[in-house]
Design an enzyme around this catalytic site. Structure first.
Site, PDB file in Angstrom:
ATOM      1  CB  CYS A 134      -0.752   0.047   0.845  1.00 27.69           C
ATOM      2  SG  CYS A 134      -2.178  -1.907   1.261  1.00 27.69           S
ATOM      3  CG  ASP A 189      -6.008  -0.645  -5.520  1.00 24.54           C
ATOM      4  OD1 ASP A 189      -6.009   1.643  -4.880  1.00 24.54           O
ATOM      5  OD2 ASP A 189      -4.293  -0.490  -5.582  1.00 24.54           O
ATOM      6  CG  HIS A 221      -4.924  -0.336  -1.785  1.00 26.98           C
ATOM      7  ND1 HIS A 221      -4.171  -0.185  -2.308  1.00 26.98           N
ATOM      8  CD2 HIS A 221      -5.072   0.163  -0.508  1.00 26.98           C
ATOM      9  CE1 HIS A 221      -3.609   1.093  -1.906  1.00 26.98           C
ATOM     10  NE2 HIS A 221      -4.162   0.622  -0.217  1.00 26.98           N
TER      11      HIS A 221
END
Length: 251
Positions: A134, A189, A221
Site C-alpha cells: 500500500c 484498486d 487494494h
C-alpha cells in the site's frame, strides 16, 4: 524453512527514535538485508509474521514503524480483524498521520533504516532489497530513487498513486533508480487505475529501469494483509512467489 529469531529494535533517526522489528535466520550469520515498508495500519502482528516468513527464506528483514513521530507501535487502536467498511472511523485517525509523513521526512528516515541494515552484523555487505505494501510501495519507489547505491531491488504490492501529476509522485524519481523493480498491482484498486499503471511503466522504461508489473485479477487494494477484509489468498501467494523470485535474482 529456516528457524527464525525476531526481536524489537530501536533506530536512531534525525528526528527521534523509530521502533522496529528485526527478523532473521536463527543461525547468527549475516544474510541479505530486506527493508519491509508497512501499509497504513502500521507495524503489528501480521507484518511481523510477514517478516518472519521472509526471514525463513534466508533474509534479514527490518520492519520500521514509519509513524514513530506519533508514538511507538501500535500507533492506532486497531481491531484484531480490520474492516474499514465496518469501522470508517479508523481513517479519521490514520489519514492525518499518513499525510504528515512527507516524502522529505520519509526519505530522511529511509537513510537511517538503510544505515541500520548496513551496520548490522546480521546483514551481508552491499545493497539491500525493499518490499512495500500500500503506502509502503510508494516509500519503496522513493527510497530506490533517493538511495540508488544502497538498493539493489524493490517490490511494491497494491501500491496506490504511484504515477500521478503531483510534483512528489513516486514515478518522478525514475531517472535515479538503478535497482530492478517489480509491481503486483491490484485489479480492483481505484487508487492505481490503468492509466497510472501505464504511466509508471512508460516512465520506468524511458529511464532504462529494469522493471516488471502485473495486475492480479480479482485482488483489491490491501490484498496481502491477512488481518484485513481486503485479503486475497491467491493474490497473496502470487506475491510471495514474485517477491522471492526477485530476491533470488538479486542476491
Amino acid at each position: 524453512m529456516t528457524s527464525v529469531q525476531g526481536t524489537p529494535v530501536d533506530i536512531a533517526t534525525a528526528d527521534g527514535v523509530a521502533d522496529a522489528y528485526l527478523a532473521r535466520p536463527d543461525d547468527g550469520l549475516p544474510h541479505p538485508g530486506v527493508l519491509l515498508y508497512q501499509d497504513a495500519f502500521g507495524l503489528r502482528p501480521h507484518l511481523r509474521s510477514m517478516a518472519d516468513r521472509l526471514a525463513g527464506e534466508g533474509y534479514t528483514v527490518l520492519v520500521p514503524n514509519v509513524f514513530y513521530r506519533h508514538g511507538r507501535s501500535p500507533v492506532f487502536d486497531l481491531p484484531e480483524f480490520i474492516d474499514t467498511d465496518a469501522r470508517p472511523d479508523l481513517w479519521s485517525a490514520i489519514g492525518p498521520v499518513m499525510q504528515s509523513l512527507t516524502p522529505e521526512l520519509a526519505m530522511r528516515d529511509a537513510g537511517a533504516y538503510l544505515a541500520f541494515l548496513a551496520e548490522s552484523p546480521y546483514v551481508t555487505e552491499g545493497p539491500v532489497a525493499l518490499t512495500g505494501y500500500c503506502m509502503g510501495a510508494r516509500l519503496a519507489v522513493l527510497t530506490a530513487g533517493t538511495y540508488p547505491d544502497r538498493v539493489a531491488a524493490a517490490a511494491g504490492f497494491h501500491g496506490g498513486r504511484l504515477a500521478t501529476d503531483a510534483p512528489d509522485s513516486p514515478h518522478r524519481v525514475a531517472a535515479h533508480i538503478t535497482a530492478e523493480l517489480y509491481f503486483g498491482h491490484a485489479d480492483e484498486d481505484p487508487s492505481m487505475p490503468p492509466e497510472q499503471i501505464r504511466l509508471l511503466a512508460d516512465t520506468l522504461t524511458e529511464a532504462g529501469v529494469r522493471h516488471h508489473g502485473e495486475v492480479y485479477p480479482g485482488a483489491h487494494h490491501g490484498y496481502t494483509q491477512a488481518d484485513t477484509a481486503a485479503y486475497h489468498h491467491e493474490a497473496t501467494e502470487r506475491h510471495w512467489a514474485a517477491l522471492l523470485d526477485l530476491l533470488k535474482r538479486t542476491f
